[in-house]
Write a protein that holds these residues in place. Sequence first.
Motif, mmCIF file in Angstrom:
data_model
loop_
_atom_site.group_PDB
_atom_site.id
_atom_site.type_symbol
_atom_site.label_atom_id
_atom_site.label_comp_id
_atom_site.label_asym_id
_atom_site.label_seq_id
_atom_site.Cartn_x
_atom_site.Cartn_y
_atom_site.Cartn_z
ATOM 1 N N TYR A 220 0.356 36.624 -6.538
ATOM 2 C CA TYR A 220 -0.909 36.014 -6.487
ATOM 3 C C TYR A 220 -1.437 35.375 -7.698
ATOM 4 O O TYR A 220 -1.414 36.293 -8.755
ATOM 5 N N SER A 221 -2.016 34.310 -7.635
ATOM 6 C CA SER A 221 -2.579 33.720 -8.835
ATOM 7 C C SER A 221 -3.740 32.742 -8.251
ATOM 8 O O SER A 221 -3.823 32.614 -7.075
ATOM 9 N N ASP A 222 -4.566 32.442 -9.138
ATOM 10 C CA ASP A 222 -5.766 31.430 -8.682
ATOM 11 C C ASP A 222 -5.308 30.086 -7.860
ATOM 12 O O ASP A 222 -5.799 29.490 -7.389
ATOM 13 N N GLN A 223 -3.971 29.848 -8.433
ATOM 14 C CA GLN A 223 -3.329 28.400 -7.976
ATOM 15 C C GLN A 223 -2.391 28.574 -6.639
ATOM 16 O O GLN A 223 -2.039 27.698 -6.153
ATOM 17 N N GLN A 224 -1.672 29.831 -6.660
ATOM 18 C CA GLN A 224 -0.782 30.042 -5.612
ATOM 19 C C GLN A 224 -0.626 31.480 -4.912
ATOM 20 O O GLN A 224 -1.111 32.438 -5.806
ATOM 21 N N ARG A 225 -0.141 31.611 -3.739
ATOM 22 C CA ARG A 225 0.150 32.902 -3.077
ATOM 23 C C ARG A 225 1.594 32.714 -2.275
ATOM 24 O O ARG A 225 1.843 31.676 -1.551
#
Length: 772
Positions: A220-225
């Motif tokens: 998980y990150s702010d840009q992708q899951r």
Amino acid sequence: MRGIGAVFPPSVSIDIVRFKKRAIRILIIFNAAVIGSAARHNRRVNFSCLKMLFRPTSILICAISASAFAQENKPAAPPAPSPSEQQPVAKVEIRGSAEDYDPRRDDTASKTVIGNAEIMKYGDTNIFDILKRAPGVTVIGNSIRMRGLGGNYTQILVNGERPPPGFSLDNLPPEQIERIEVIRAGTAEHSMQAIAGTINIVLKKVVAKAQRDVRINTSYSDQQRNLFVAGTLADRAGNLSWFANPVMGRFLMDSAGEGLDRFIDPAGQVTKLRDYTRASTGDNTFVGFSPRLNWKLPDDGQLNASAFISGNRNEFNNASAYVYRTGSFNRIDYADVTTQNAGRSRNAQGELNWVTKLAGGKLDAKLSASSRSSTQTMRSRSVTADRAIRYRNDSDTEEDSTTWSTTGKYTRTLFEGHALATGWEYNRQRNDDDVLRIQGRLGSEPAPVRERFEPVVARYAAYAQDEWNVTKDWSMYFGARWEAIRTDSVGTGLPSTRSKSHVLSPVAQTLFKFPDKSGRQLRAALTRTYKAPNLQQLTGRRFYAEENSLFTPDGGGNPDLQPELANGIDLTYEHFWAPGAVFSVGTSQRRIRDYIRTLLRQEADGRWIWRPVNSGNATVRTLDVELKFPLKAVMKEAPGIDLRAGLNRNWSKVDGVPGPDNRLDEQIPLTATLGIDYKGGAHSGGASLAYRGGGPLRVSAEQYRRQFLRRDLEAYWLWKFTPQYQLRVTASNILGEDSHEYQRYVTAAGAEENVGRRPESARISANLELKF
């Protein structure tokens, strides 16, 4: 240097000073070979370039001398006892074991081998994480580079062959990998399309024991899951062993960016200025299944069969919004551009491998075939700020690709100390692309345009090589490989084109081990490698941009492209000073002819287009330093901590581009890494810090770019609950570094600049492994 008896008995004693002089003499001989090679290929010797190679070579000589000095200053041995005092000596026969063999230390060809034990040691979940610890390798996202070079200068192979279309390294579980070979200098056995080097991923064939496990990975990150699930079923019965590896995953992406475009006239005034914001979302789902069978035949023979089947479905959407502050950029200034892409693909691959003894040697032959089909739809809309003009750009594409190939290798020992090998390779790939395009303003009735493209690429090669153990401490490797590529392209509205090229690549490598059992050794290599244009670069097909401008141009190929040829020299000093510890320093040079660069030009109708061209010569130089060791090598009571550090300094110069900063496009000038790994009982962990240098880059007389420095901090923790269950948690991009871009195009009318930024955040991932 393994498997062949020594020519001289171990009782022969040679003075260390004589070997130090001989080692330095080898360096001088190979430097002289560079001058001879330059004189033969370039007719004029560029001594300023050679000076850059001699300078790192002097570092090697100093390192050798210092290490030899340390050896010479060891305490003197006590005097030998008289014959009457000597006791009868029992005769002991010592035999080497497989555990004593280290490919990096013992193979004549320069390479680093990462075995399955080391791959599984840290609990990595993908090949990119594994290669981050490999010396001389730079990993940027899903891009693997050696010598800092991108743009396909680094060759990626799976089982010694190019992966088929549709194959993704992301979906390759580490458990399936037998070893990873990082090959620094070219070898005749593999394709010489490896100016920077080769990464060869060798998959498992034989099952040692039953295996049943499931791996669940999420990040998980702010840009992708992401969510990734894979399993392994493996067992053996008598002479038959088998693997079955199902895999499935889903990747979600949501990223944003911002920037500006501006035009500055010769007086320094900004006459055009616009800001933009961009948003991208994506959803990619895939499933795959990979079975493999191995039969052990009589007389050490094998018959292997493997397959790979996968399916993929994806959707990607992009939206760009422009705010015009000053002036006009195009004939029509669109304020909003949205694009929706949806696609599906199916892939299938099969391979048969036969290993048998033949005429006193061993034959290893393969036959493989693959097929890929995909459909892709694009719907794009461009709208002006007042909504008065709406433009559509729609396309439906169907792609079918078939590939088949055969490779073989025959090895035999004909003379004492010589290991001879010869082989062949043939590969044929055919693509059939059907495109239906509709372009025009909404409200009108633009006629559909049907296009068909049928490129065919055939590659064939033959090679021979010999590894010669001159003495127990000195080995030589000689080889030659002839490769040819033919590309035929037919397309709607395009003339039929044919491109043919062939390259003869000789290679010589040597390994000299100092006879004092100090673990010190020297390597040298002379190679001729190349980089062939890819299919998209060779075909005359043109890709149109809906908003054609200086920074969103069309793209096209060039059927007249010739491959890049590179004459190279590598020199390396290595010191294996303790178990698991190594210090190395190496330098290399590549002189590239017919360098391919992509130039931006404006055609007579006013449209801008990227097009690749051969653009003269280029020179690449590198200096690599590596140090890694277990802490116990210097502190006997230390915990299980491993330390590693690496430094890679890269230089390049393109002759046809005015300086300064006329480096190869995308080359990373400097990388430095520091890492620490701890392995305890139930808990293990580690961290690494990677620094990537940047600076200005001049692509052509008119084009400029800037590479931005970056610092990546990563850490991981591995918890083994039981021998069957373990959890790995990883944090990457802990510093939260954003991505930046800058490019500039200068003419007599002024300079147009583009500045962009894409925010990024730290990413947390967890991998749970369950064994049954």
